[in-house]
Scaffold this motif. Sequence first.
Motif, PDB file in Angstrom:
ATOM      1  N   ASP A 299       0.648  -1.083   0.186  1.00  0.00           N
ATOM      2  CA  ASP A 299      -0.115  -0.011   0.305  1.00  0.00           C
ATOM      3  C   ASP A 299       0.776   1.269  -0.068  1.00  0.00           C
ATOM      4  O   ASP A 299       2.139   1.161   0.172  1.00  0.00           O
ATOM      5  CB  ASP A 299      -0.970   0.000   1.349  1.00  0.00           C
ATOM      6  N   ALA A 303      -1.991   7.748  -6.184  1.00  0.00           N
ATOM      7  CA  ALA A 303      -3.215   7.355  -6.926  1.00  0.00           C
ATOM      8  C   ALA A 303      -2.529   7.546  -8.647  1.00  0.00           C
ATOM      9  O   ALA A 303      -2.065   8.715  -8.705  1.00  0.00           O
ATOM     10  CB  ALA A 303      -4.155   8.238  -6.574  1.00  0.00           C
ATOM     11  N   TYR A 365      -4.372   7.050  -1.954  1.00  0.00           N
ATOM     12  CA  TYR A 365      -3.256   6.386  -2.532  1.00  0.00           C
ATOM     13  C   TYR A 365      -3.889   4.961  -2.993  1.00  0.00           C
ATOM     14  O   TYR A 365      -5.218   4.657  -2.613  1.00  0.00           O
ATOM     15  CB  TYR A 365      -2.337   6.031  -1.106  1.00  0.00           C
ATOM     16  N   GLU A 366      -2.909   4.133  -3.339  1.00  0.00           N
ATOM     17  CA  GLU A 366      -3.490   2.755  -3.904  1.00  0.00           C
ATOM     18  C   GLU A 366      -2.905   1.723  -3.185  1.00  0.00           C
ATOM     19  O   GLU A 366      -1.747   1.721  -2.805  1.00  0.00           O
ATOM     20  CB  GLU A 366      -2.993   2.886  -5.506  1.00  0.00           C
ATOM     21  N   ILE A 368      -1.867  -2.023  -4.091  1.00  0.00           N
ATOM     22  CA  ILE A 368      -1.522  -2.772  -5.357  1.00  0.00           C
ATOM     23  C   ILE A 368      -1.169  -4.209  -5.039  1.00  0.00           C
ATOM     24  O   ILE A 368      -0.606  -4.513  -4.063  1.00  0.00           O
ATOM     25  CB  ILE A 368      -0.144  -2.149  -6.334  1.00  0.00           C
ATOM     26  N   SER A 383      -5.524  -2.894  -8.360  1.00  0.00           N
ATOM     27  CA  SER A 383      -5.448  -2.041  -7.240  1.00  0.00           C
ATOM     28  C   SER A 383      -6.546  -1.722  -6.779  1.00  0.00           C
ATOM     29  O   SER A 383      -7.643  -1.942  -7.189  1.00  0.00           O
ATOM     30  CB  SER A 383      -4.837  -0.713  -8.186  1.00  0.00           C
ATOM     31  N   TYR A 384      -6.538  -1.064  -5.400  1.00  0.00           N
ATOM     32  CA  TYR A 384      -7.564  -0.701  -4.572  1.00  0.00           C
ATOM     33  C   TYR A 384      -7.280   0.508  -3.985  1.00  0.00           C
ATOM     34  O   TYR A 384      -5.856   0.911  -3.637  1.00  0.00           O
ATOM     35  CB  TYR A 384      -7.543  -1.775  -3.499  1.00  0.00           C
ATOM     36  N   THR A 385      -8.293   1.634  -4.018  1.00  0.00           N
ATOM     37  CA  THR A 385      -8.107   2.862  -3.743  1.00  0.00           C
ATOM     38  C   THR A 385      -8.552   3.250  -2.363  1.00  0.00           C
ATOM     39  O   THR A 385      -9.372   2.925  -1.993  1.00  0.00           O
ATOM     40  CB  THR A 385      -8.767   3.989  -4.835  1.00  0.00           C
TER      41      THR A 385
END
Length: 427
Positions: A299, A303, A365-366, A368, A383-385
């Motif tokens: 993490d 972004a 932030y992302e 991944i 990816s997850y935000t």
Amino acid sequence: MKKLLSLLLLAFVAGACTEDESSPEPQPVPEPQPEALTQPAPVQTEVTENTLSVAWEAVEGAVGYVYTLQYRNEHGAVTPIVAETETSELTASFQELVPATEYTLRIKARGDGETTLDSAWAELRATTQSPAYLSGPWVEFEVSYAERNSYYCTIDVTFTPNDKTTAYYASCVYSSYFDDDPDNPDFIPNTEEDMINYLLAQKPVADNHMTDTSWGYAYDFILAVVGVDAEGNPGKLHWKQLRTMDRPSTGGSEQSEASVRIQHVVINSGELEGAPESCFAAVYRFEPVDGARTFRYEDGYYAGDFAKKEPSAWRDYFTNLSNAYGEGYDGYYSGWKSSTLLESSDGLYYYDVTFWDASMAGETYEVIYMAFDEAGVPGAPGSYTVTLPDELPAITVPENESSTDLLRAANAALQRQPRTVCIPFRH
């Protein structure tokens, strides 16, 4: 007429005198404000390779004391070894510490909250003793390799201890994490003593045999082993720099359906025992889906970072074991983590937690990640935000059983991981 004026003047003077003679209204007396207690003055009373004892004089007016033991690494990251603990005693002892390591004891006196306030934190730094090493016992080893799948091979090691050895410890570690010159006994940045301490923290080897299936093809690694005699004294370190077998000529391009579903909640770090204060705590829950057996994630990316690289680049990143140490993505990131190291309450959900500095309020932030199926074939990277709140959430009491379970899992993750420090956004 003159008589009338005289009478009026007398009446006025009499009234004025009456007002002057009246008593003033009583003023409230300010209540005394509580004052902070004097800081305790801890002193080291005993130290060995693995233990530390401290003591302090009683502080007048204190109703008790609160202490915590911390470890600060060379980069300044702080790890709580012992969470904040209340005591009425004037001593504290700590066990199972790492030899030749500096620890920081923080302690404050507790006030009653009415006439006295807590003191400021006092600190004492103490270093455990260096271990005494022997010339033996010695453990020899032989190494062989076997194909596992397109991405991972198997390392098989057979050990032969000498007659002084009653137990021994061994591990394969990524080569560049320690040293690139096996002929140089002075590791940079680590020493042979560091390696022995690392090995002794593992489980002893059973049946004179060790198998490691998590190494990729054509990777440099160090195999190290140390024996322990009947009194528990470690002997001389035996280690070699080795390289796994080359990747088979066929395969390597498969992609599975394995994936992972992520949920998260952002809370105040004060909700978690032993966590750093005044931080955002991002608590993750991971659910492997579509045949996923394991996964890896990292993490704190900006972004849009995920879209800047091709999926193949992220596949290489998450299948390259060196990147667990943050060595393969422009040097900015701390390295991915694996589901084999995350807490699982029921074999299905995995939990982890990361702390972010309060200055990151409102930042996005992302996260991944990439999952692997039972055969070790990776799925598509994803990816997850996460967007942090505009201010730190308030510390609350869990509202229901689900919230309690989440905090319990987050606390378990916190006790497991070393990265318990608030970190600013990465550059």
